[in-house]
Design an enzyme around this catalytic site. Structure first.
Site, PDB file in Angstrom:
ATOM      1  N   LYS B 177       0.840  -1.205   0.000  1.00 18.38           N
ATOM      2  CA  LYS B 177       0.000   0.000   0.000  1.00 18.38           C
ATOM      3  C   LYS B 177       0.875   1.255   0.000  1.00 18.38           C
ATOM      4  O   LYS B 177       0.582   2.230  -0.715  1.00 18.38           O
ATOM      5  CB  LYS B 177      -0.922   0.003   1.227  1.00 18.38           C
ATOM      6  N   LYS B 245      -0.877  11.902   5.223  1.00 19.39           N
ATOM      7  CA  LYS B 245      -0.665  10.859   6.231  1.00 19.39           C
ATOM      8  C   LYS B 245       0.024   9.651   5.599  1.00 19.39           C
ATOM      9  O   LYS B 245       0.983   9.096   6.149  1.00 19.39           O
ATOM     10  CB  LYS B 245      -2.011  10.424   6.823  1.00 19.39           C
TER      11      LYS B 245
END
Lengths: 299, 299, 299, 299
Positions: B177, B245
Site C-alpha cells: 500500500k 498521512k
C-alpha cells in the site's frame, strides 16, 4: 506539395536509428526520398531501400516538396536549417519543412521565424514510440505550427505515425514532447523507488507491482516494463543517454516558460547519475539501478 | 471462523467514511456485524443498516469470529488492538483479526507478534479504491500474513473487494500500500508539473495531456483525472490530508527498510505544502495548485 | 534547587557518550550526582568519577533537586519521564527537570504539559558541540521553557556549556536544535556536491574550497572540515546515524508546524542513503561519499 | 604587458554595474583604459572618470596590452571574443585577455583553445563580492589558466581584488565560481527553511539564528544576512535573476563533468520559482519568500 500525390519528393536529413526506418516507410508509401546523413552506412542503407543519396543538405533540399530533419539535438538542427547552404538557403519557395527531431521549443520557434522570411513553411513534429514505433510506422507525432500546414503535411505523416495530433502553434510539438518525457522519466523514477521499497522489505516486487498496475497507480510503464525491471533486463528500448538529453530540453523549456519543476529537476539529476554510473547505453528503466545503488542494494 | 458460513460474526471497529459502507456490505452479504465507533452518528448508521452497536471495543470483539479495524492511523490501531480492554485482551482464542487501516508496516508486524501470544490470527489488509470502492464493494485489498489465514479470510474479503491479493508475510500488505501511495502521489506531482509547463507555454493542456495519455506517459491518473485537473475541479476523491498521512507511512517504511526515496520525499513535501496552503480537504489532484503557485501562476 | 548552591543534588539519567562527561563536569563543579544508565560500564564510570549509582530511574530522582535526562530519542525520554516509576512519578514536588536529549518538540511540549500536573518544572535543553564539547564543558545549550525556570537552571548549565540561550517556550529548544541540524546537514550536502563538481573537473578541491571559505560561501563547516573531507578522513565527530535520527526530528517538527522543507527532506534522504551504504558510524561529513557514489566517482 | 608599469593600456569591454567601477579602479591605479559598452550612459561614465571611449570592440582592443571583458553571460562573451571583429580578430599578438565574466567553464576552455591559435593569452577570472566589492576593489578573483599568465596579470588584478587565487587551468576559475554559487544559493535555501521552521513554531527566528550562527551551522550568510532576512529586507545585493543565471552555469558545468547535483538542482528550481513569483530584482536572500509561500505563510 500537392496533397501527397505519389510524385511528392521528400528531402530527408538524418537517417539514423529513427530517421532510417522513417525514410523506409515513406519510400514504401510511394514517396520519392532523397536523403542525407553524415554517416556513410546510413546513406548506403537508404540507397538499398530505393532512396536517392544526396551529396549534402543543399542537394537533398533542392527539388524537395517536403523536407524532414531527424537529428540528435538543437545544434545540429540549427546548423542544418539555418546554416550556410542549409535548408532555408537551399529549399524551393513554398516548401514544407518538418523538423521531427526532439529539441527545445525555443529553437523551433526561432527556426519558424527565420523560415517565414524565406517562404518556408515549418512544423515542429517530434515523435514518441522509439525505434520500434519508427519501424512499424506507429509513432505518436506531436505537431506545432499552423492548422493549414498541419493539414498539408497529413499524407507525409500518415505512413510514419498512428497518433498524429496538432497540439498548438510553432514550438508546441516540442513542449508537449518535453511534458511527455518529464512524465515518463518521473514515472520510471517512482517505479524504481517502489521496487526498492518492496524488495528491501523482503517482498516479491513483481507481486506488489501487479497490484499497483491494477489500480490508481497503474501506468503504461508498469504495464510494459514491470517484469523486465524486476528481472533487471535493461536492453534498450530508449537509452538513458537520450532521456538525459531530453531532460535537458524539459528544463530549458521550463526556464524559458519561467516555471519551476522541482520533481522534474530531481529526476533529471537521477538520470544524469545513471549516465555517470555507466548505464547511459541501457534502457531508461535502468533508473532502477540508481535507486538501488543509492540505498546500497546494488551488486 | 468456520469457512465464512452465514453465521459468521464480525466485530467491526471504525465505521467512518470507509468502514461504514464496508460494514454495510458485510451485512448485505449475510454476516452478522457488531460494530463500534467513537462517533455516535456512525453507530446509529450501523443500527439502521441492521448491525448491532457494541458499547465498546471489548463488547464488539467478545463474540466475534472475525474482527476488523478500519481506523485513521497507527496510534488508533495500537490503542484498539493492544490497549487495555482492546482486541487482544477481549477476543476469543482463534479469532481472525483483519486490520484494514493504512498504517506503517512496522506496527502491523508488532501487532502480529503480540497477537501470536494470544492465539489471535492477524492479517494486515489495507485497501485502495476510496469511498466509491468501499460503497461498491470493489476495493483492492493488499494482504499480509500467512497463506492459511488469507484463505480463511476469503469469504469476509469477498463482499468488500474486487482485487484481493496475498502479497507476503505480516506487514507486506502495508508495504505494498505504501508503494502504491508513493507512485500515486508522485504521478500527480508529475502530471501537475506537466500541466504547468504546457500552460505556461500558452498551450491547451487538455490537448497535450491527451497525447501523453495515449503513449508511454499514459497512466490511470491521466485517464481518470486529466480533465478535472485541467478544469481545476478538485472535489474529493481522496483528500490531500489523507495522502499526506500516507506519505508519512511511505517514509517511515523506507526508514525502517533503510532505503532512500529522494523523489518520494520531495513529493511528500509538496503534498505537505498543499496542506499548508489550505488544500487539505481537496482531492489529491489539487497538488496541481502547489505546482502553479510555486511558479507564480495561481490566482 | 536553591540557586545552585554546592549542595544541589542532580539525578542524571543517561550516562553515555554525551551524558557521561556532562555528569563528570557537574561533579567537578561540586554538584552531587546520582545517576542511572542501562549500560553497566556507564554506571561504573560514574562511580569512579565520584558519583552515586542509582538502582533505577526512581531512585535517581528520589532526592534530586534537579533531574537531567540525556537519552537517545523520544521513546526513551517518554518512557523515563512519563512511564510508571518514571521521573514524574518519582521526583519531589518543585524539582527542576532538564531534558537535554535531542528529541522532537512535540514530545517536549507533551512532557511539559504532564509535568505541570505534578508540580515538576521542565526545560527542554538540547545541546550541540558533540562529545568534544561535552568533555570540555563548552556545549551550546538551546533552552525552551519559562524564563524563571531558565534562570533557576543557570548554575547547573554553567559547567556544561559556553553558549546558553533561552530561545522560547517549551519545545523551543528542540525546534532551534532541529533548525541547527537542518542547516548543518544541508551544508555538508552542499560542500559534498561542490567537492564532486571541482574534482570531476580535474581540479584540486582543497584550493577551490579555500577560495569558497573566504567569501560568501564561507561557513564553520568549510573552516573545520574542508581538509578532512578532501582527504576522505571521516572519523567521528558526529555520526551519520545520529544525524539521520536528527533529520527525522526536523521533518517531524516540520510536519507538526505544517511547513514544507523540500531541501531538508532531500538532504534527509541523502543522509539515509549514507546509512544504507554503510557509512552510519562515520562522521556526517561522509555525506561526501554519497555524492561521489551517485556520480560513479567513488571507489 | 611589461609588469604592470603605468603605461599599460587596458581595453575594457562591458562597463556595467561591475565593469564600470572596476574600470574606475584601474584608472585610479594608473592604467590607461580604453573601454566599450553597448549602453551610452556606461560609456559616458567612463569618459567622466578619465577613460577613453572606443567606437567598438575592435578599437578597444587595437592598442591594448590587456583586454578585460565583464559581460552578462556566455553568448555575449562568445560574440565579443570569437565573433567577427572581436577580440581574437583585433588584439595585438601576445595580448593578455582576462575574461572576468561569470560563464560556463566549457566556453572558457573553448575561448582558450581558439586564442592559442592567435597568440592571445587567456585567463578566466570570474569574481565574487558584488557591486560593493567592485567599487571598493576588494573582489575575490578565481583565476584559471597558466601560472605564467596568472603572474603576468598580477598588477592588473591588484587594484580590483583582495583575494586573487590561481585555482587551476583554463576554465578552473569558472568551475570554482560555479561551486561558490552552488554553496551560496544552497545556504540561502537552508537558512530560509530554518527561518520558516522557527517562525511556524511561533519562535523569534532572530534569537534562534543567533544560536545557529555561533555553532557548526554558522556561515558568512548567517553572519551578514540573518537580520535582514528576518526583517524581510531584500534590497540587492546580488539579484535573484543573476543567481538564477549562475545556477544554470552550475548545472551546465555538472552536465559537462558528468556529475549529478541533486541538492543543487533543487535549489536552482527554488531560485527559478523566486523569479516566477516576481522576486527577480531582489537580493538572493529573498529565497526566503519562496520557502514561506510554499508553506502558505507569506502575505
Amino acid at each position: 506539395m500537392a496533397g501527397g500525390t505519389r510524385m511528392t519528393t521528400v528531402g530527408f536529413i538524418g537517417l539514423g536509428i529513427m530517421g532510417g526506418p522513417m525514410a523506409a516507410n515513406l519510400l514504401r508509401a510511394g514517396f520519392e526520398v532523397i536523403g542525407h546523413d553524415v554517416v556513410p552506412a546510413a546513406r548506403e542503407r537508404l540507397a538499398e531501400q530505393g532512396g536517392t543519396v544526396a551529396a549534402g543538405v543543399a542537394q537533398a533540399c533542392a527539388d524537395a516538396d517536403v523536407v524532414i530533419t531527424m537529428l540528435p539535438n538543437h545544434p545540429q538542427v540549427e546548423a542544418v536549417a539555418l546554416g550556410e547552404g542549409g535548408i532555408l538557403d537551399s529549399a524551393k519557395p513554398g516548401v514544407l519543412y518538418l523538423d521531427m527531431s526532439t529539441i527545445r521549443p525555443q529553437t523551433s520557434r526561432l527556426i519558424a521565424q527565420e523560415a517565414a522570411h524565406k517562404d518556408v513553411r515549418v512544423l515542429d513534429a517530434p515523435v514518441s514510440g522509439g525505434e520500434r514505433g519508427a519501424i512499424d510506422g506507429v509513432l505518436s507525432i506531436m505537431v506545432g505550427g499552423t492548422e493549414e500546414d498541419f493539414d498539408a503535411a497529413a499524407s507525409v505523416f500518415a505512413p510514419l505515425g498512428k497518433t498524429i495530433v496538432h497540439v498548438g502553434p510553432h514550438g508546441a510539438g516540442q513542449t508537449v514532447k518535453a511534458a511527455n518525457q518529464l512524465v515518463v522519466g518521473g514515472t520510471y523514477a517512482l517505479v524504481a523507488e517502489a521496487i526498492v521499497l518492496l524488495e528491501s522489505a523482503g517482498l516479491d516486487a513483481g507481486v506488489g507491482l501487479d497490484v499497483l498496475a491494477g489500480g490508481l497507480a497503474g501506468s503504461r510503464i508498469l504495464e510494459l516494463k514491470r517484469e523486465t525491471m524486476v528481472a533487471r533486463k535493461f536492453a534498450p528500448g530508449f537509452r538513458i543517454d537520450l532521456h538525459h538529453k531530453d531532460m535537458g530540453i524539459v528544463l530549458d523549456a521550463a526556464r524559458e516558460a519561467e516555471v519551476a519543476l522541482p520533481v522534474g529537476a530531481l529526476v533529471a539529476q537521477l538520470i544524469s547519475a545513471a549516465r555517470s554510473q555507466g548505464y547511459g547505453q541501457l534502457d531508461h528503466s535502468a533508473l532502477l539501478m540508481v535507486a538501488e545503488n543509492l540505498s546500497g542494494k546494488g551488486d
